[in-house]
Scaffold this active site. Sequence first.
Site, PDB file in Angstrom:
ATOM      1  N   TYR A  56       0.850  -1.193   0.000  1.00 34.31           N
ATOM      2  CA  TYR A  56       0.000   0.000   0.000  1.00 34.31           C
ATOM      3  C   TYR A  56       0.887   1.245   0.000  1.00 34.31           C
ATOM      4  O   TYR A  56       1.378   1.694   1.033  1.00 34.31           O
ATOM      5  CB  TYR A  56      -0.935   0.036   1.215  1.00 34.31           C
ATOM      6  N   HIS A 132      -1.337 -12.031   0.157  1.00 35.56           N
ATOM      7  CA  HIS A 132      -2.248 -11.046  -0.454  1.00 35.56           C
ATOM      8  C   HIS A 132      -3.016 -11.641  -1.644  1.00 35.56           C
ATOM      9  O   HIS A 132      -4.198 -11.377  -1.828  1.00 35.56           O
ATOM     10  CB  HIS A 132      -1.420  -9.833  -0.898  1.00 35.56           C
ATOM     11  N   SER A 210     -13.369  -4.058   1.582  1.00 37.79           N
ATOM     12  CA  SER A 210     -14.318  -3.227   0.806  1.00 37.79           C
ATOM     13  C   SER A 210     -15.765  -3.528   1.223  1.00 37.79           C
ATOM     14  O   SER A 210     -16.634  -3.765   0.371  1.00 37.79           O
ATOM     15  CB  SER A 210     -14.109  -3.415  -0.704  1.00 37.79           C
ATOM     16  N   PRO A 211     -16.059  -3.495   2.540  1.00 33.80           N
ATOM     17  CA  PRO A 211     -17.388  -3.895   3.012  1.00 33.80           C
ATOM     18  C   PRO A 211     -18.484  -2.892   2.649  1.00 33.80           C
ATOM     19  O   PRO A 211     -19.662  -3.229   2.718  1.00 33.80           O
ATOM     20  CB  PRO A 211     -17.215  -3.963   4.540  1.00 33.80           C
ATOM     21  N   GLY A 215     -17.344   2.397  -0.567  1.00 35.91           N
ATOM     22  CA  GLY A 215     -18.045   3.612  -0.132  1.00 35.91           C
ATOM     23  C   GLY A 215     -19.418   3.762  -0.777  1.00 35.91           C
ATOM     24  O   GLY A 215     -20.268   4.511  -0.295  1.00 35.91           O
ATOM     25  N   PHE A 216     -19.651   3.023  -1.868  1.00 36.91           N
ATOM     26  CA  PHE A 216     -20.919   3.171  -2.605  1.00 36.91           C
ATOM     27  C   PHE A 216     -22.136   2.974  -1.706  1.00 36.91           C
ATOM     28  O   PHE A 216     -23.131   3.699  -1.802  1.00 36.91           O
ATOM     29  CB  PHE A 216     -20.970   2.158  -3.773  1.00 36.91           C
ATOM     30  N   SER A 218     -22.755   3.642   1.230  1.00 41.77           N
ATOM     31  CA  SER A 218     -23.106   4.743   2.129  1.00 41.77           C
ATOM     32  C   SER A 218     -24.150   5.647   1.482  1.00 41.77           C
ATOM     33  O   SER A 218     -24.839   6.398   2.168  1.00 41.77           O
ATOM     34  CB  SER A 218     -21.862   5.575   2.467  1.00 41.77           C
TER      35      SER A 218
HETATM   36  N1  LIG Z   1      -6.974  -7.878   0.623  1.00 41.38           N
HETATM   37  C1  LIG Z   1      -7.185  -7.097  -0.409  1.00 41.38           C
HETATM   38  O1  LIG Z   1      -6.883  -7.438  -1.544  1.00 41.38           O
HETATM   39  C2  LIG Z   1      -7.837  -5.765  -0.185  1.00 41.38           C
HETATM   40  C3  LIG Z   1      -8.355  -5.039  -1.249  1.00 41.38           C
HETATM   41  C4  LIG Z   1      -8.964  -3.812  -0.986  1.00 41.38           C
HETATM   42  C5  LIG Z   1      -9.025  -3.324   0.309  1.00 41.38           C
HETATM   43  N2  LIG Z   1      -8.476  -4.048   1.339  1.00 41.38           N
HETATM   44  C6  LIG Z   1      -8.532  -3.569   2.730  1.00 41.38           C
HETATM   45  O2  LIG Z   1      -9.889  -3.279   3.076  1.00 41.38           O
HETATM   46  C7  LIG Z   1      -9.991  -1.943   3.544  1.00 41.38           C
HETATM   47  C8  LIG Z   1     -11.354  -1.375   3.199  1.00 41.38           C
HETATM   48  O3  LIG Z   1     -11.631  -1.488   1.824  1.00 41.38           O
HETATM   49  P1  LIG Z   1     -11.836  -0.233   0.861  1.00 41.38           P
HETATM   50  O4  LIG Z   1     -11.224   0.971   1.466  1.00 41.38           O
HETATM   51  O5  LIG Z   1     -11.417  -0.657  -0.483  1.00 41.38           O
HETATM   52  O6  LIG Z   1     -13.429  -0.093   0.767  1.00 41.38           O
HETATM   53  P2  LIG Z   1     -14.573   0.373   1.762  1.00 41.38           P
HETATM   54  O7  LIG Z   1     -14.148   0.288   3.146  1.00 41.38           O
HETATM   55  O8  LIG Z   1     -15.779  -0.365   1.309  1.00 41.38           O
HETATM   56  O9  LIG Z   1     -14.794   1.894   1.327  1.00 41.38           O
HETATM   57  C9  LIG Z   1     -13.881   2.896   1.633  1.00 41.38           C
HETATM   58  C10 LIG Z   1     -14.437   4.214   1.105  1.00 41.38           C
HETATM   59  O10 LIG Z   1     -15.685   4.473   1.725  1.00 41.38           O
HETATM   60  C11 LIG Z   1     -15.707   5.745   2.321  1.00 41.38           C
HETATM   61  N3  LIG Z   1     -16.407   5.578   3.595  1.00 41.38           N
HETATM   62  C12 LIG Z   1     -16.027   4.839   4.660  1.00 41.38           C
HETATM   63  N4  LIG Z   1     -16.948   4.890   5.628  1.00 41.38           N
HETATM   64  C13 LIG Z   1     -17.939   5.679   5.166  1.00 41.38           C
HETATM   65  C14 LIG Z   1     -19.165   6.114   5.704  1.00 41.38           C
HETATM   66  N5  LIG Z   1     -19.569   5.757   6.923  1.00 41.38           N
HETATM   67  N6  LIG Z   1     -19.948   6.926   4.935  1.00 41.38           N
HETATM   68  C15 LIG Z   1     -19.554   7.304   3.722  1.00 41.38           C
HETATM   69  N7  LIG Z   1     -18.394   6.927   3.138  1.00 41.38           N
HETATM   70  C16 LIG Z   1     -17.589   6.111   3.877  1.00 41.38           C
HETATM   71  C17 LIG Z   1     -14.266   6.153   2.494  1.00 41.38           C
HETATM   72  O11 LIG Z   1     -14.144   7.528   2.312  1.00 41.38           O
HETATM   73  P3  LIG Z   1     -13.601   8.538   3.454  1.00 41.38           P
HETATM   74  O12 LIG Z   1     -12.173   8.212   3.701  1.00 41.38           O
HETATM   75  O13 LIG Z   1     -13.797   9.873   2.828  1.00 41.38           O
HETATM   76  O14 LIG Z   1     -14.497   8.309   4.642  1.00 41.38           O
HETATM   77  C18 LIG Z   1     -13.576   5.402   1.364  1.00 41.38           C
HETATM   78  O15 LIG Z   1     -13.617   6.186   0.213  1.00 41.38           O
HETATM   79  C19 LIG Z   1      -8.804  -1.225   2.897  1.00 41.38           C
HETATM   80  O16 LIG Z   1      -8.451  -0.064   3.593  1.00 41.38           O
HETATM   81  C20 LIG Z   1      -7.742  -2.286   2.945  1.00 41.38           C
HETATM   82  O17 LIG Z   1      -7.112  -2.285   4.215  1.00 41.38           O
HETATM   83  C21 LIG Z   1      -7.895  -5.253   1.098  1.00 41.38           C
END
Ligand SMILES: NC(=O)c1ccc[n+]([C@@H]2O[C@H](COP(=O)([O-])OP(=O)(O)OC[C@H]3O[C@@H](n4cnc5c(N)ncnc54)[C@H](OP(=O)(O)O)[C@@H]3O)[C@@H](O)[C@H]2O)c1
Length: 331
Positions: A56, A132, A210-211, A215-216, A218
């Site tokens: 990252y 990963h 990406s739960p 961000g979609f 939300s």
């Molecule tokens: N193992 C893998 O291959 C893999 C791949 C992808 C991700 N990950 C891990 O999973 C974590 C989370 O996944 P992700 O960041 O891709 O997706 P995510 O958690 O589904 O979405 C993150 C996005 O949502 C926004 N957000 C978060 N909480 C919110 C809320 N309550 N209301 C509105 N918007 C909100 C954030 O913006 P703001 O910052 O502006 O709040 C950010 O843009 C990553 O940080 C990473 O550590 C792992």
Amino acid sequence: MKTRILGKDLEVSAIGLGCMGMSHAYGQPSDKKEFQNVISHAIDDGYTFFDTAETYGNTLDPHHNETILGEVLKPYRNKVVIATKFGIHFDESSKEVNKPLIVDTRPETIRKSVEGSLKRLQIDHIDLYYQHRNDPKRPIEEVAEVMQQLIDEGKITHWGLSEVDKDVIERAHAICPVTAIQNRYSMMARWYEKLFPTLEKLNIGFVAFSPLANGFLSGIYHGVSGFDKLTDYRSVMPQFTEEAYRQNADLLKLLDDMAHEKGATKAQISLAWMLAKKDWIVPIPGSRNLERLKENASAADIELSEEELRAIDMALDSMKMSAVYGGVKTK
Ligand SMILES: NC(=O)c1ccc[n+]([C@@H]2O[C@H](COP(=O)([O-])OP(=O)(O)OC[C@H]3O[C@@H](n4cnc5c(N)ncnc54)[C@H](OP(=O)(O)O)[C@@H]3O)[C@@H](O)[C@H]2O)c1
């Protein structure tokens, strides 16, 4: 915050913090001050589970996330669980905004990676070390053997696998017990629910990445125009197109109705939904917004009954949805 157990004994906050977006794929990386502020607020909100990866980073600093996380988490080391990952790097020579992955899980590469991560994170052991991505050219048994050696040497205490299927999980677990998998999981990406029986049988936790469907779910974003085309992967994610918003109207309405009923937000319902499914599922939403950190943490207090869960799942099963980054709805 409430806690959950992954695998046999790894206790983590029910909601973890995904730290990737502070360095990679979500626009300009955070500077140290912002990073520090986010992490100290997350600690105050009860997060004890922090997710990073050696890869990252960005063109300026390929290990940006681990390096800064290591610095800012140092004062809290004895209260937190740090998860990081090995086995891929991004092709930084690519002109695509979402850069292709290069997989390399050779034992000598893992050995180099673990030393690098320990140094950057300023810790003497990694609490949860994930592969990963699986390298189809190499046997997973070989990786599992290296993990057992790293455990024996005290460099890691638990290990896991990211974006894996049943066969890889079972073969890996037979060599060295796996604590958790980390796969994509959200209301728009439910294809790994088929792994639940295997995970339950083997006592392996499911960390959901990406739960919020990036961000979609939300419901606060509208189209791709606000995302930076050079640094923000959301600018090319299928769920954020105008057409997708039309296709996902029923999904957003379902979340809206449920949110009103529960006095919650759509993001909280999305997280509470997966927490209610199994007590070994731990979502790790990413955010650098202090209000949303708190909002997401509070999702751990929202209860959904079996009946509510069933009703949501039936609605999700039957509704049309757009593609989401990483796949398309399978049922
Ligand atoms: N193992 C893998 O291959 C893999 C791949 C992808 C991700 N990950 C891990 O999973 C974590 C989370 O996944 P992700 O960041 O891709 O997706 P995510 O958690 O589904 O979405 C993150 C996005 O949502 C926004 N957000 C978060 N909480 C919110 C809320 N309550 N209301 C509105 N918007 C909100 C954030 O913006 P703001 O910052 O502006 O709040 C950010 O843009 C990553 O940080 C990473 O550590 C792992």
